[in-house]
Design a protein around this motif. Structure first.
Motif, PDB file in Angstrom:
ATOM      1  N   TYR A 142     149.078  87.723 -39.209  1.00  0.00           N
ATOM      2  CA  TYR A 142     147.455  87.502 -39.188  1.00  0.00           C
ATOM      3  C   TYR A 142     147.171  86.181 -38.384  1.00  0.00           C
ATOM      4  CZ  TYR A 142     147.234  90.721 -43.143  1.00  0.00           C
ATOM      5  OH  TYR A 142     147.227  91.759 -43.803  1.00  0.00           O
ATOM      6  N   ARG A 143     148.063  85.637 -37.809  1.00  0.00           N
ATOM      7  CA  ARG A 143     147.989  84.359 -36.858  1.00  0.00           C
ATOM      8  C   ARG A 143     146.893  83.407 -37.555  1.00  0.00           C
ATOM      9  NH1 ARG A 143     152.077  83.521 -34.601  1.00  0.00           N
ATOM     10  NH2 ARG A 143     150.977  82.216 -32.826  1.00  0.00           N
ATOM     11  N   ASP A 144     146.899  83.077 -38.696  1.00  0.00           N
ATOM     12  CA  ASP A 144     145.839  82.251 -39.364  1.00  0.00           C
ATOM     13  C   ASP A 144     146.095  81.281 -40.532  1.00  0.00           C
ATOM     14  OD1 ASP A 144     146.175  84.069 -41.653  1.00  0.00           O
ATOM     15  OD2 ASP A 144     144.198  85.022 -41.710  1.00  0.00           O
ATOM     16  N   LEU A 145     147.399  80.900 -40.391  1.00  0.00           N
ATOM     17  CA  LEU A 145     148.103  79.850 -41.280  1.00  0.00           C
ATOM     18  C   LEU A 145     148.678  78.858 -40.517  1.00  0.00           C
ATOM     19  CD1 LEU A 145     150.698  82.425 -43.063  1.00  0.00           C
ATOM     20  CD2 LEU A 145     148.222  82.082 -43.887  1.00  0.00           C
ATOM     21  N   GLU A 164     153.753  86.810 -42.701  1.00  0.00           N
ATOM     22  CA  GLU A 164     152.291  86.920 -42.897  1.00  0.00           C
ATOM     23  C   GLU A 164     151.571  86.094 -41.572  1.00  0.00           C
ATOM     24  OE1 GLU A 164     148.607  85.073 -45.991  1.00  0.00           O
ATOM     25  OE2 GLU A 164     150.724  85.112 -46.541  1.00  0.00           O
ATOM     26  N   SER A 165     152.108  84.949 -41.009  1.00  0.00           N
ATOM     27  CA  SER A 165     151.630  84.384 -40.109  1.00  0.00           C
ATOM     28  C   SER A 165     151.745  84.865 -38.814  1.00  0.00           C
ATOM     29  CB  SER A 165     152.547  83.181 -39.788  1.00  0.00           C
ATOM     30  OG  SER A 165     152.297  82.278 -38.770  1.00  0.00           O
ATOM     31  N   ILE A 182     155.783  83.917 -45.973  1.00  0.00           N
ATOM     32  CA  ILE A 182     154.723  83.437 -45.267  1.00  0.00           C
ATOM     33  C   ILE A 182     154.900  83.441 -43.691  1.00  0.00           C
ATOM     34  CG2 ILE A 182     154.054  80.811 -44.682  1.00  0.00           C
ATOM     35  CD1 ILE A 182     152.765  82.031 -47.164  1.00  0.00           C
ATOM     36  N   GLU A 183     156.108  83.333 -43.293  1.00  0.00           N
ATOM     37  CA  GLU A 183     156.430  83.383 -41.535  1.00  0.00           C
ATOM     38  C   GLU A 183     155.961  84.767 -41.484  1.00  0.00           C
ATOM     39  OE1 GLU A 183     160.292  82.413 -40.963  1.00  0.00           O
ATOM     40  OE2 GLU A 183     160.160  80.165 -41.693  1.00  0.00           O
ATOM     41  N   GLN A 223     150.911  75.316 -41.455  1.00  0.00           N
ATOM     42  CA  GLN A 223     151.752  74.687 -42.780  1.00  0.00           C
ATOM     43  C   GLN A 223     152.220  73.508 -42.336  1.00  0.00           C
ATOM     44  OE1 GLN A 223     155.534  76.899 -43.367  1.00  0.00           O
ATOM     45  NE2 GLN A 223     155.498  76.757 -45.360  1.00  0.00           N
ATOM     46  N   LEU A 228     153.946  75.966 -39.419  1.00  0.00           N
ATOM     47  CA  LEU A 228     153.441  77.199 -38.708  1.00  0.00           C
ATOM     48  C   LEU A 228     152.063  76.601 -38.118  1.00  0.00           C
ATOM     49  CD1 LEU A 228     153.974  79.569 -41.814  1.00  0.00           C
ATOM     50  CD2 LEU A 228     155.312  79.728 -39.661  1.00  0.00           C
ATOM     51  N   ASP A 229     151.961  77.332 -37.146  1.00  0.00           N
ATOM     52  CA  ASP A 229     150.651  77.091 -36.322  1.00  0.00           C
ATOM     53  C   ASP A 229     149.928  78.219 -35.538  1.00  0.00           C
ATOM     54  OD1 ASP A 229     148.319  75.657 -35.167  1.00  0.00           O
ATOM     55  OD2 ASP A 229     149.531  74.742 -33.498  1.00  0.00           O
ATOM     56  N   PRO A 230     148.882  78.693 -35.803  1.00  0.00           N
ATOM     57  CA  PRO A 230     148.251  79.913 -35.076  1.00  0.00           C
ATOM     58  C   PRO A 230     148.470  79.533 -33.588  1.00  0.00           C
ATOM     59  CG  PRO A 230     146.622  78.726 -36.340  1.00  0.00           C
ATOM     60  CD  PRO A 230     147.912  78.242 -36.715  1.00  0.00           C
TER      61      PRO A 230
END
Length: 356
Positions: free
Chosen positions: A163-166, A159-160, A156-157, A168, A93-95
């Motif tokens: 919010y675009r702030d995780l 949430e990502s 988690i995905e 992983q 995961l990457d914002p």
């Protein structure tokens, strides 16, 4: 046997005895020479080792450097971890847009466990809501590992997306894998977010005093070689296998750890991030993340650690005090206290009177 032959025979016997005596003397001399040279070599070796283990002055204290000699001469098979040493990280995961700004004054990396959604929400609702302060730009990123639980991963995905702030990484998210998280965050900053002045690494039970911190950092005359934290000197390894932080003498054979930053938080300039990231290729794995990332890497990189007087305080004990510390740690794990602390910080308008 004639008298002459008898004389010759006795002479030969005498010569053989003398030759054996000479041989023994020669052998003795050779052995003595070997022993003397061995002793000299051992003395030189001890001198070299002692010079490599000489005490180094650190914050006014003498620190043994024997562990440094040990790590600088480690065998290559100890430097083959695909993530720690080869940096073969993958972003699950990457914002993406977090570091698109031309310049970011402060990047906050929050080390969070996958299941700690509530703690992340506390941060988003308190100091993490401040993206601009005193004409400086701040970004916040939560650093996670992966999970084998499909339901957790789906959460988690989602949430990502929201919010675009995780970020992983491709390592199991666990307490014993915090060193992988540390190196992963160094990798991510170095590769994707190196347009920053300062990076702060915190745990998700920390509250940052943004109104005090930003002026504190902005007023630094030298914004390079900065590594500040709660410094521990002379800490002993836990040798009892029942202890949470157990470290065997095979893994670490020395009496004390090098000076290191306690785990909850640290302030780093971006050049320090780069230097420590390079050092990871040459330092063997240690599962104690704060010792490894806050001790071994700075030491090998010759980065001096500073412990500000105003650095950190217990959050609950500070609710009714003037908020004149950079960080507050929520040891009670009561999220309502974190909200109360942030209110205290927001309502205080005399940060300029705080001394550090």
């Amino acid at each position: 046997m004639t008298p002459f032959n008898l004389l010759i025979h006795k002479a030969l016997i005498l010569v053989m005895k003398l030759w054996k005596t000479i041989q023994w003397k020669i052998l003795f001399v050779i052995l003595l020479w070997i022993l003397i040279n061995y002793s000299r070599n051992q003395s030189r070796l001890r001198t070299n080792i002692m010079s490599s283990r000489e005490n180094r002055t650190y914050n006014g204290q003498y620190i043994s450097t024997e562990f440094e000699h040990f790590y600088k001469n480690v065998s290559t098979d100890k430097l083959m971890d695909p993530l720690i040493h080869k940096h073969q990280y993958s972003l699950l995961l990457d914002p993406g847009s977090k570091c698109k700004e031309n310049h970011i004054f402060l990047l906050v990396l929050v080390y969070s466990a996958i299941y700690k959604f509530d703690e992340r929400q506390v941060i988003r609702n308190t100091f993490g809501s401040i993206e601009e302060f005193d004409n400086t730009h701040i970004e916040y990123v939560f650093v996670l590992g992966e999970t084998v639980n499909d339901t957790q991963q789906m959460d988690i995905e989602q949430e990502s997306v929201k919010y675009r702030d995780l970020i992983q990484g491709n390592f199991i998210d666990s307490y014993r894998n915090l060193t992988y998280k540390r190196v992963f965050s160094l990798f991510w900053v170095n590769r994707f977010c190196n347009n920053v002045t300062y990076v702060i690494k915190i745990d998700d039970d920390i509250t940052i005093n943004i109104p005090f911190l930003i002026p504190y950092l902005s007023n630094k005359l030298n914004k390079t070689k900065v590594l500040e934290c709660f410094l521990l000197i002379g800490a002993l390894p836990y040798r009892n296998p029942r202890d949470k932080w157990y470290m065997s003498s095979l893994d670490y054979p020395f009496a004390t750890f090098p000076p290191y930053c306690a785990g909850p938080s640290s302030i780093m300039s971006t050049d320090v991030i780069s230097e420590m990231y390079k050092a990871t290729k040459n330092v063997p794995f240690c599962w104690l993340e704060d010792v490894y990332g806050g001790g071994f890497l700075p030491w090998i990189s010759r980065i001096e650690i500073v412990h500000p007087k105003c650095y950190i305080e217990d959050l609950r004990a500070s609710l009714n005090d003037k908020p004149c510390h950079l960080f507050y740690i929520n040891n009670s794990k009561n999220t309502s206290n974190s909200y109360s602390m942030w209110k205290t910080i927001e309502n205080y308008t005399q940060q300029h009177l705080c001394k550090c």
